[in-house]
Design a protein around this motif. Structure first.
Motif, PDB file in Angstrom:
ATOM      1  N   GLN A  22      -2.881   0.137  -4.023  1.00 37.07           N
ATOM      2  CA  GLN A  22      -2.628  -1.197  -3.532  1.00 37.07           C
ATOM      3  C   GLN A  22      -1.904  -1.894  -4.672  1.00 37.07           C
ATOM      4  OE1 GLN A  22      -3.286  -2.247  -0.489  1.00 37.07           O
ATOM      5  NE2 GLN A  22      -2.733  -4.398  -0.682  1.00 37.07           N
ATOM      6  N   LEU A  39       6.173  12.295   9.643  1.00 31.61           N
ATOM      7  CA  LEU A  39       5.339  11.762  10.708  1.00 31.61           C
ATOM      8  C   LEU A  39       5.957  10.486  11.274  1.00 31.61           C
ATOM      9  CD1 LEU A  39       2.089  12.396   8.782  1.00 31.61           C
ATOM     10  CD2 LEU A  39       2.355  13.095  11.148  1.00 31.61           C
ATOM     11  N   ASN A  88      -7.295  -0.359   4.838  1.00 32.08           N
ATOM     12  CA  ASN A  88      -6.035   0.390   5.029  1.00 32.08           C
ATOM     13  C   ASN A  88      -6.188   1.867   4.721  1.00 32.08           C
ATOM     14  OD1 ASN A  88      -4.492  -1.611   6.078  1.00 32.08           O
ATOM     15  ND2 ASN A  88      -3.033  -1.706   4.403  1.00 32.08           N
ATOM     16  N   PHE A 142      -4.016   5.041  16.018  1.00 28.73           N
ATOM     17  CA  PHE A 142      -2.600   5.367  16.145  1.00 28.73           C
ATOM     18  C   PHE A 142      -2.451   6.807  16.631  1.00 28.73           C
ATOM     19  CE2 PHE A 142      -1.079   1.778  13.554  1.00 28.73           C
ATOM     20  CZ  PHE A 142      -2.208   1.456  12.846  1.00 28.73           C
ATOM     21  N   TYR A 148       0.543   5.607  -0.196  1.00 28.70           N
ATOM     22  CA  TYR A 148      -0.347   6.759  -0.080  1.00 28.70           C
ATOM     23  C   TYR A 148       0.404   8.038  -0.472  1.00 28.70           C
ATOM     24  CZ  TYR A 148      -2.268   3.609   3.595  1.00 28.70           C
ATOM     25  OH  TYR A 148      -2.734   2.538   4.335  1.00 28.70           O
ATOM     26  N   THR A 180       0.846  -1.206   0.000  1.00 29.07           N
ATOM     27  CA  THR A 180       0.000   0.000   0.000  1.00 29.07           C
ATOM     28  C   THR A 180       0.875   1.248   0.000  1.00 29.07           C
ATOM     29  OG1 THR A 180      -1.659  -1.198   1.296  1.00 29.07           O
ATOM     30  CG2 THR A 180      -1.905   1.188   1.128  1.00 29.07           C
ATOM     31  N   SER A 221       2.639   1.066   3.543  1.00 29.46           N
ATOM     32  CA  SER A 221       2.116   0.204   4.590  1.00 29.46           C
ATOM     33  C   SER A 221       2.083  -1.229   4.113  1.00 29.46           C
ATOM     34  CB  SER A 221       0.705   0.677   4.977  1.00 29.46           C
ATOM     35  OG  SER A 221       0.066  -0.239   5.825  1.00 29.46           O
ATOM     36  N   LEU A 222       2.391  -2.130   5.063  1.00 27.11           N
ATOM     37  CA  LEU A 222       2.227  -3.552   4.778  1.00 27.11           C
ATOM     38  C   LEU A 222       0.908  -4.028   5.377  1.00 27.11           C
ATOM     39  CD1 LEU A 222       3.412  -6.119   3.595  1.00 27.11           C
ATOM     40  CD2 LEU A 222       4.594  -6.515   5.766  1.00 27.11           C
ATOM     41  N   VAL A 223       0.799  -3.871   6.687  1.00 27.60           N
ATOM     42  CA  VAL A 223      -0.447  -4.170   7.383  1.00 27.60           C
ATOM     43  C   VAL A 223      -0.685  -3.078   8.411  1.00 27.60           C
ATOM     44  CG1 VAL A 223      -1.705  -5.783   8.852  1.00 27.60           C
ATOM     45  CG2 VAL A 223      -0.117  -6.646   7.117  1.00 27.60           C
ATOM     46  N   LEU A 224      -1.709  -2.309   8.256  1.00 24.09           N
ATOM     47  CA  LEU A 224      -2.172  -1.279   9.195  1.00 24.09           C
ATOM     48  C   LEU A 224      -1.188  -0.121   9.368  1.00 24.09           C
ATOM     49  CD1 LEU A 224      -3.930  -3.324  12.004  1.00 24.09           C
ATOM     50  CD2 LEU A 224      -4.979  -2.036  10.150  1.00 24.09           C
ATOM     51  N   GLU A 225      -0.003  -0.400   9.952  1.00 28.87           N
ATOM     52  CA  GLU A 225       0.889   0.703  10.300  1.00 28.87           C
ATOM     53  C   GLU A 225       1.481   1.322   9.053  1.00 28.87           C
ATOM     54  OE1 GLU A 225       3.907  -0.392  13.059  1.00 28.87           O
ATOM     55  OE2 GLU A 225       5.112   1.404  12.701  1.00 28.87           O
ATOM     56  N   ALA A 226       1.387   2.650   8.957  1.00 26.62           N
ATOM     57  CA  ALA A 226       1.934   3.377   7.813  1.00 26.62           C
ATOM     58  C   ALA A 226       3.222   4.063   8.205  1.00 26.62           C
ATOM     59  CB  ALA A 226       0.930   4.404   7.304  1.00 26.62           C
ATOM     60  N   PHE A 227       4.187   4.030   7.301  1.00 30.07           N
ATOM     61  CA  PHE A 227       5.471   4.691   7.499  1.00 30.07           C
ATOM     62  C   PHE A 227       5.546   5.853   6.517  1.00 30.07           C
ATOM     63  CE2 PHE A 227       7.546   1.569  10.253  1.00 30.07           C
ATOM     64  CZ  PHE A 227       6.724   0.468  10.069  1.00 30.07           C
ATOM     65  N   PHE A 228       5.927   7.016   7.033  1.00 26.72           N
ATOM     66  CA  PHE A 228       5.909   8.227   6.230  1.00 26.72           C
ATOM     67  C   PHE A 228       7.313   8.652   5.837  1.00 26.72           C
ATOM     68  CE2 PHE A 228       1.553   9.814   6.305  1.00 26.72           C
ATOM     69  CZ  PHE A 228       0.989   8.986   7.256  1.00 26.72           C
ATOM     70  N   TYR A 248       0.504   9.667  15.918  1.00 23.55           N
ATOM     71  CA  TYR A 248       1.724  10.039  15.225  1.00 23.55           C
ATOM     72  C   TYR A 248       2.176  11.401  15.743  1.00 23.55           C
ATOM     73  CZ  TYR A 248       1.417   6.435  11.560  1.00 23.55           C
ATOM     74  OH  TYR A 248       1.394   5.249  10.863  1.00 23.55           O
TER      75      TYR A 248
END
Lengths: 111, 112
Positions: free
Chosen positions: A50, B44, B98, B34, A33, A31, A95-102, B36
């Motif tokens: 996706q 973030l 998601n 969450f 964004y 995923t 994101s892989l599952v739920l947690e998003a990295f920015f 952030y």
């Protein structure tokens, strides 16, 4: 683990010019964004992918903004032509599952 | 519709005093939530996450949050504020697809 990479970090352009941003997500993250964050506001989703398919682009101003994610990895976001109100930080996240990295974002200033 | 509401746009505390940043959620089911943090000119960073396991969640830098279904709240707390905690904090929900939905943010100021 390498994070989400974005470039450029800063960009200044004149209105009516075009600009492109690049994002390299974390390896294996399906995923991706793109968010727009105007000064003093929370991030607003522009588009969600996706793999290489679009999940949500309901808030993408399609008359001037476009985005693609070829091969389901890197992504580019383009604005053409830019307007003054496009001045913002453009954030990419994966994101892989739920947690998003920015990523650290690209700060765009339109003058 | 699912959403999160951050009740305070700005919170100011003295260094060494407790921090409370409030977030309420609206969802037809227990969402994943969450917090952030965003420091000036930085990306973030995830502080902590709730994904329907323990209702008291501990995060980085001494922060924690408690998921209270009866109050539909997920408030962020820290016993003692540090100058480095000054930043913008976002409460974020996630749907099954998601989709991330952000609160409007709370700016935390720490007074020396």
């Amino acid at each position: 683990e390498a994070g989400v990479a974005q470039s450029p970090r800063y960009k200044i352009i004149e209105k009516r010019q075009s600009v492109a941003f690049w994002c390299n997500p974390i390896s294996g993250h399906a995923t991706l964004y793109w968010y727009q964050q105007i000064l003093g506001q929370g991030p607003k989703l522009l588009i969600q992918f996706q793999n290489n398919g679009v999940v949500d682009d309901s808030q993408l101003p399609k008359d001037r903004f476009s985005a693609e994610r070829l091969k389901g990895v890197d992504s580019t976001l383009k604005i053409q032509p830019a307007k003054l109100e496009d001045s913002a930080v453009y954030l990419c996240a994966s994101s892989l599952v739920l947690e998003a990295f920015f990523g650290q974002g690209t700060r765009l200033t339109v003058v | 519709a699912q959403s999160v509401t951050q009740l305070d746009s700005h919170v100011s505390v003295s260094e060494g005093t407790p921090v409370l940043l409030r977030c309420n959620y609206s969802s037809s089911y227990s969402p994943s939530l969450f917090w952030y943090v965003q420091h000036p000119n930085k990306g973030l960073q995830l502080l902590l996450k709730y994904t329907s396991a323990a209702t008291l969640v501990k995060g980085i830098n001494g922060f924690e949050a408690e998921f209270k279904k009866s109050e539909t709240s997920f408030h962020l707390t820290k016993p003692s504020a540090h100058m480095s905690d000054a930043a913008e904090y976002f409460c974020v929900g996630v749907t099954g697809a998601n989709n991330l939905f952000f609160g409007t943010g709370t700016r935390l100021t720490v007074i020396p």
